[in-house]
Design a protein around this motif. Structure first.
Motif, mmCIF file in Angstrom:
data_model
loop_
_atom_site.group_PDB
_atom_site.id
_atom_site.type_symbol
_atom_site.label_atom_id
_atom_site.label_comp_id
_atom_site.label_asym_id
_atom_site.label_seq_id
_atom_site.Cartn_x
_atom_site.Cartn_y
_atom_site.Cartn_z
ATOM 1 N N GLY A 19 0.838 -1.206 0.000
ATOM 2 C CA GLY A 19 0.000 0.000 0.000
ATOM 3 C C GLY A 19 0.864 1.243 0.000
ATOM 4 O O GLY A 19 1.560 1.533 0.974
ATOM 5 N N ILE A 22 0.124 7.705 1.679
ATOM 6 C CA ILE A 22 1.085 8.596 2.329
ATOM 7 C C ILE A 22 1.856 7.872 3.441
ATOM 8 O O ILE A 22 3.048 8.117 3.648
ATOM 9 N N GLY A 47 -2.069 5.634 -7.041
ATOM 10 C CA GLY A 47 -1.772 5.741 -5.616
ATOM 11 C C GLY A 47 -2.968 5.952 -4.718
ATOM 12 O O GLY A 47 -4.112 5.781 -5.125
ATOM 13 N N ARG A 49 -5.956 6.934 -2.567
ATOM 14 C CA ARG A 49 -7.068 7.881 -2.745
ATOM 15 C C ARG A 49 -7.203 8.842 -1.577
ATOM 16 O O ARG A 49 -7.317 10.036 -1.767
ATOM 17 N N SER A 51 -4.988 9.651 0.487
ATOM 18 C CA SER A 51 -3.793 10.474 0.630
ATOM 19 C C SER A 51 -3.729 11.609 -0.383
ATOM 20 O O SER A 51 -2.984 12.563 -0.197
ATOM 21 N N ASN A 53 -6.869 12.817 -1.727
ATOM 22 C CA ASN A 53 -8.148 13.518 -1.606
ATOM 23 C C ASN A 53 -8.491 13.756 -0.147
ATOM 24 O O ASN A 53 -9.200 12.968 0.482
ATOM 25 N N ASP A 209 0.044 -3.917 -8.606
ATOM 26 C CA ASP A 209 -0.716 -5.169 -8.583
ATOM 27 C C ASP A 209 -1.503 -5.220 -7.279
ATOM 28 O O ASP A 209 -1.172 -4.514 -6.322
ATOM 29 N N GLY A 240 -4.140 1.379 4.190
ATOM 30 C CA GLY A 240 -5.216 2.270 4.632
ATOM 31 C C GLY A 240 -6.446 1.507 5.076
ATOM 32 O O GLY A 240 -6.367 0.550 5.864
ATOM 33 N N ARG A 242 -8.117 -0.632 3.670
ATOM 34 C CA ARG A 242 -8.201 -2.014 3.164
ATOM 35 C C ARG A 242 -7.325 -2.972 3.968
ATOM 36 O O ARG A 242 -7.167 -4.133 3.581
ATOM 37 N N ILE A 246 -6.548 -7.433 3.859
ATOM 38 C CA ILE A 246 -5.223 -8.000 3.603
ATOM 39 C C ILE A 246 -4.746 -8.836 4.794
ATOM 40 O O ILE A 246 -4.114 -9.873 4.624
ATOM 41 N N THR A 298 -13.796 20.576 1.690
ATOM 42 C CA THR A 298 -13.779 19.165 2.085
ATOM 43 C C THR A 298 -14.740 18.913 3.240
ATOM 44 O O THR A 298 -14.845 19.753 4.133
ATOM 45 N N PRO A 343 -8.851 5.573 7.150
ATOM 46 C CA PRO A 343 -8.791 4.288 7.859
ATOM 47 C C PRO A 343 -8.958 4.510 9.359
ATOM 48 O O PRO A 343 -8.063 5.031 10.013
ATOM 49 N N CYS A 368 -6.890 7.531 10.539
ATOM 50 C CA CYS A 368 -8.223 8.145 10.471
ATOM 51 C C CYS A 368 -8.216 9.590 9.965
ATOM 52 O O CYS A 368 -7.795 9.858 8.861
ATOM 53 N N ARG A 369 -8.663 10.535 10.801
ATOM 54 C CA ARG A 369 -8.836 11.923 10.351
ATOM 55 C C ARG A 369 -7.516 12.671 10.225
ATOM 56 O O ARG A 369 -7.455 13.739 9.650
ATOM 57 N N LEU A 370 -6.452 12.118 10.846
ATOM 58 C CA LEU A 370 -5.191 12.862 10.842
ATOM 59 C C LEU A 370 -4.058 12.066 10.186
ATOM 60 O O LEU A 370 -2.909 12.123 10.612
HETATM 61 C C1 LIG Z 1 -12.030 14.093 2.935
HETATM 62 C C2 LIG Z 1 -10.842 13.807 3.793
HETATM 63 C C3 LIG Z 1 -10.201 14.853 4.450
HETATM 64 C C4 LIG Z 1 -9.077 14.601 5.234
HETATM 65 N N1 LIG Z 1 -8.396 15.644 5.766
HETATM 66 C C5 LIG Z 1 -7.257 15.416 6.460
HETATM 67 C C6 LIG Z 1 -6.490 16.507 6.961
HETATM 68 O O1 LIG Z 1 -6.802 17.674 6.742
HETATM 69 N N2 LIG Z 1 -5.381 16.231 7.690
HETATM 70 C C7 LIG Z 1 -4.977 14.953 7.945
HETATM 71 O O2 LIG Z 1 -3.983 14.782 8.637
HETATM 72 N N3 LIG Z 1 -5.666 13.894 7.443
HETATM 73 C C8 LIG Z 1 -6.785 14.093 6.714
HETATM 74 N N4 LIG Z 1 -7.502 13.043 6.214
HETATM 75 C C9 LIG Z 1 -7.080 11.667 6.541
HETATM 76 C C10 LIG Z 1 -5.966 11.167 5.628
HETATM 77 O O3 LIG Z 1 -6.210 11.533 4.296
HETATM 78 C C11 LIG Z 1 -5.854 9.647 5.723
HETATM 79 O O4 LIG Z 1 -5.814 9.250 7.078
HETATM 80 C C12 LIG Z 1 -4.571 9.164 5.053
HETATM 81 O O5 LIG Z 1 -4.508 9.615 3.725
HETATM 82 C C13 LIG Z 1 -4.495 7.646 5.086
HETATM 83 O O6 LIG Z 1 -3.331 7.285 4.401
HETATM 84 P P1 LIG Z 1 -2.956 5.764 4.180
HETATM 85 O O7 LIG Z 1 -1.650 5.740 3.487
HETATM 86 O O8 LIG Z 1 -3.094 5.045 5.480
HETATM 87 O O9 LIG Z 1 -4.141 5.194 3.252
HETATM 88 P P2 LIG Z 1 -4.475 5.421 1.702
HETATM 89 O O10 LIG Z 1 -4.196 6.787 1.258
HETATM 90 O O11 LIG Z 1 -5.854 4.908 1.522
HETATM 91 O O12 LIG Z 1 -3.451 4.476 0.962
HETATM 92 C C14 LIG Z 1 -3.597 3.083 0.981
HETATM 93 C C15 LIG Z 1 -2.994 2.518 -0.294
HETATM 94 O O13 LIG Z 1 -3.107 1.093 -0.258
HETATM 95 C C16 LIG Z 1 -3.462 0.638 -1.546
HETATM 96 N N5 LIG Z 1 -4.130 -0.664 -1.429
HETATM 97 C C17 LIG Z 1 -5.326 -0.943 -0.855
HETATM 98 N N6 LIG Z 1 -5.601 -2.253 -0.972
HETATM 99 C C18 LIG Z 1 -4.557 -2.806 -1.623
HETATM 100 C C19 LIG Z 1 -4.252 -4.130 -2.040
HETATM 101 N N7 LIG Z 1 -5.063 -5.167 -1.802
HETATM 102 N N8 LIG Z 1 -3.100 -4.344 -2.701
HETATM 103 C C20 LIG Z 1 -2.237 -3.326 -2.946
HETATM 104 N N9 LIG Z 1 -2.476 -2.056 -2.564
HETATM 105 C C21 LIG Z 1 -3.617 -1.801 -1.911
HETATM 106 C C22 LIG Z 1 -4.378 1.733 -2.094
HETATM 107 O O14 LIG Z 1 -4.428 1.698 -3.519
HETATM 108 C C23 LIG Z 1 -3.711 2.983 -1.557
HETATM 109 O O15 LIG Z 1 -2.765 3.495 -2.462
HETATM 110 C C24 LIG Z 1 -8.619 13.263 5.410
HETATM 111 C C25 LIG Z 1 -9.256 12.221 4.741
HETATM 112 C C26 LIG Z 1 -10.349 12.472 3.931
HETATM 113 C C27 LIG Z 1 -10.989 11.337 3.192
#
Ligand SMILES: Cc1cc2nc3c(=O)[nH]c(=O)nc-3n(C[C@H](O)[C@H](O)[C@H](O)COP(=O)(O)OP(=O)(O)OC[C@H]3O[C@@H](n4cnc5c(N)ncnc54)[C@H](O)[C@@H]3O)c2cc1C
Length: 414
Positions: A19, A22, A47, A49, A51, A53, A209, A240, A242, A246, A298, A343, A368-370
Motif C-alpha cells: 500500500g 502517504i 496511488g 485515494r 492520501s 483527496n 498489482d 489504509g 483495506r 489484507i 472538504t 482508515p 483516520c482523520r489525521l
Molecule cells: C475528505 C478527507 C479529508 C481529510 N483531511 C485530512 C487533513 O486535513 N489532515 C490529515 O492529517 N488527514 C486528513 N484526512 C485523513 C488522511 O487523508 C488519511 O488518514 C490518510 O490519507 C491515510 O493514508 P494511508 O496511506 O493510510 O491510506 P491510503 O491513502 O488509503 O493508501 C492506501 C494505499 O493502499 C493501496 N491498497 C489498498 N488495498 C490494496 C491491495 N489489496 N493491494 C495493494 N495495494 C492496496 C491503495 O491503492 C492505496 O494506495 C482526510 C481524509 C479524507 C478522506
C-alpha cells in the motif's frame, strides 16, 4: 551516527510496503534513507485515494465530530451532516461501532502528542527535501458562536479571532475562531506526488498489482499478488482502509473501518480568496486555497463502507456551506468531486507496530482523520522498529497504538 554493521544490515534488508498511500510512502522514505531495499506494492497506479483527496491540514489541535451513540443513531436514521452511517454497515460491524462509541475521546491526548512530533518531522522533511507543497502556515478553527472559539482556545491555545478578524481572513457569518500559527496547510496532491517521486529517486521499486494474500515461509514473507508473488525479509501493511482484508490471510484483524470524505476542487483566478485555511467546526467542513488556481472544500465522515456513488445532496450541502461562509466564493468555480476513505480503528487510535505472533510483519494504519498529519511519525516508528532501533516515541504511547491490543492468531513465527 550509525555503526558500519548497522549500515550493512540495512543495505541487506528487503522490505515490502503493501500500500503506497502517504503512510507507505513515508515509511519507504525513512527506510530508503538508511539504504534499505524497498518494494512498494499498490493496486492503483495513481496511488492512495485518501492520501490525495483530503483537506491537507497538518494539525495537532483540530476537534472532531462527536461519535456518541445518540449521534450514530441519528446519523443512521436520516441525513445528519457531517456524519452519515449506513444501517447495513452498522449491523455488519456492530462490534466496531460499539467499541468506537465507548472509547471515543479517550485517546485525544495521545493523538495530540503523536501529531506534534509529526509536525516537527514535516518541518524537517519539507526544508531538507525542498518539495513545493503550497505550504501555508497558520490554520483557523472557526465557529458560529464566539464562546465556542474561546472555549477551544482555553484547551489548545492559539489566538482568538472575532467576527471582524474572520471577515479579514475571508470568512463571513461566523462569530469567532482560533488561529493556531504552528498548524500547516498543504496541497495533498503536491505532497503525495512530490514524495512518491522522491522515494522512486531514492531507489524504491514500485509494483502495480493487487495484494491478495500473505504467507510466511523459510525464505521470509511472501506477498501473493494478482500476477505472481514477491519475497521480502519484512513487510509493512499500509493499505489504509483495506488493511483488514489484507490481514485476514494472516489471522489478524486491525479493526479498521473506512470513513468516506468528499472533496470538491474549485478553479480560482487569483490568490487570496481566503487569507488562511479554516476548519468550519460546526459543519466539519475544511476550506483551503492552494496558490492562485485552486480552492479545496472538504467534508463528511461517512461510515458507509467503500461505497463510491456520491449523492448530489452531499455535494450540494458542501457547496452551500462554502457559499454561505466564504466571502468571495462567487469567484470560485467547482470543477471536480473526489473522495477518500479514512482508515479508522475501533478506538480511533493509530495501529502501528509489529503484528502479534509474526517477527517480520508490521502494520501502520488507523490514522483516520489525521493520516496526513501523522504519516511521517508512523513511517519513522515502523522503520526504526524494522532497523532494530528505539522508536522516537514514549513506550506508553507505543503500547497504546500497538497492534497487540486487537489480539491476533497464534501462528508459527518465522
Ligand atoms: C475528505 C478527507 C479529508 C481529510 N483531511 C485530512 C487533513 O486535513 N489532515 C490529515 O492529517 N488527514 C486528513 N484526512 C485523513 C488522511 O487523508 C488519511 O488518514 C490518510 O490519507 C491515510 O493514508 P494511508 O496511506 O493510510 O491510506 P491510503 O491513502 O488509503 O493508501 C492506501 C494505499 O493502499 C493501496 N491498497 C489498498 N488495498 C490494496 C491491495 N489489496 N493491494 C495493494 N495495494 C492496496 C491503495 O491503492 C492505496 O494506495 C482526510 C481524509 C479524507 C478522506
Amino acid at each position: 551516527m550509525c555503526s558500519l554493521s548497522t549500515v550493512i544490515t540495512a543495505i541487506l534488508l528487503r522490505v515490502g510496503i503493501v500500500g503506497g498511500g502517504i503512510v507507505g510512502l513515508f515509511t519507504s522514505y525513512y527506510l530508503l534513507r538508511r539504504g534499505v531495499n524497498v518494494t512498494i506494492i499498490d493496486t492503483d497506479p495513481a496511488g492512495g485515494r485518501a492520501s490525495e483527496n483530503n483537506a491537507g491540514f497538518i494539525v495537532s489541535t483540530a476537534s472532531k465530530p462527536r461519535l456518541s451513540l445518540s449521534l450514530l443513531a441519528r446519523a443512521v436514521l436520516g441525513f445528519q451532516a457531517p456524519v452519515r452511517v449506513s444501517l447495513a454497515r452498522l449491523v455488519r460491524n456492530a462490534r466496531w461501532f460499539l467499541k468506537v462509541s465507548r472509547s471515543y475521546g479517550y485517546g485525544d491526548d495521545i493523538i495530540a502528542k503523536i501529531a506534534r512530533r509529526s509536525l516537527d518531522l514535516y518541518i524537517e522533511f519539507l526544508s531538507s527535501e525542498g518539495i513545493d507543497v503550497d505550504l501555508v502556515r497558520g490554520v483557523i478553527s472557526a465557529f458560529k458562536k464566539w464562546e465556542d472559539a474561546v472555549m477551544l482556545a482555553k484547551s489548545i491555545g492559539g489566538r482568538v479571532l472575532d467576527e471582524r478578524d474572520l471577515r479579514d481572513h475571508g470568512y463571513i457569518g461566523l462569530g469567532g475562531g482560533v488561529y493556531v500559527e504552528e498548524d500547516l496547510s498543504i496541497n495533498p496532491l503536491k505532497l503525495y506526488w512530490g514524495l512518491r517521486k522522491r522515494v522512486e529517486d531514492l531507489g524504491a521499486r514500485v509494483v502495480i498489482d493487487e495484494v491478495r494474500r500473505i504467507r510466511v515461509d523459510e525464505k521470509g514473507v511472501v506477498v501473493i499478488v494478482g500476477k505472481g508473488s514477491t519475497e521480502h525479509d519484512y513487510i509493512v501493511i499500509s493499505a489504509g482502509s483495506r488493511c483488514g482484508e489484507i490481514c485476514r490471510s494472516i489471522g489478524y484483524n486491525p479493526m479498521v473501518e473506512p470513513a468516506r470524505g468528499i472533496v470538491i476542487l474549485h478553479r480560482t483566478k487569483r490568490a487570496g480568496l481566503i487569507s488562511s485555511p479554516a476548519l468550519l467546526e460546526d459543519y466539519g467542513v475544511a476550506v483551503a486555497q492552494h496558490g492562485s488556481e485552486l480552492l479545496r472544500v472538504t467534508g463528511f465522515f461517512e461510515l458507509i463502507g467503500h461505497r463510491v456513488k456520491i449523492d448530489r445532496r452531499l455535494t450540494g450541502w458542501l457547496i452551500g456551506i462554502a457559499r454561505k461562509h466564504v466571502k468571495n466564493y462567487g469567484e470560485a468555480e467547482p470543477y471536480t468531486v473526489r473522495m477518500g476513505f479514512r482508515p479508522c480503528s475501533a478506538d480511533l487510535l493509530p495501529v502501528i507496530g509489529r503484528i502479534p505472533s509474526y517477527k517480520n510483519i508490521y502494520i501502520a494504519t488507523g490514522l483516520c482523520r489525521l493520516g496526513i498529519t501523522m504519516a511521517p511519525i508512523a513511517g519513522k516508528i515502523v522503520s526504526s522498529m524494522i532497523l532494530g532501533e528505539s522508536p522516537p516515541m514514549d513506550q506508553e504511547i507505543l503500547s497504546a497504538i500497538s497492534p497487540a491490543r486487537f489480539g491476533g492468531r497464534k501462528v508459527q513465527a518465522l
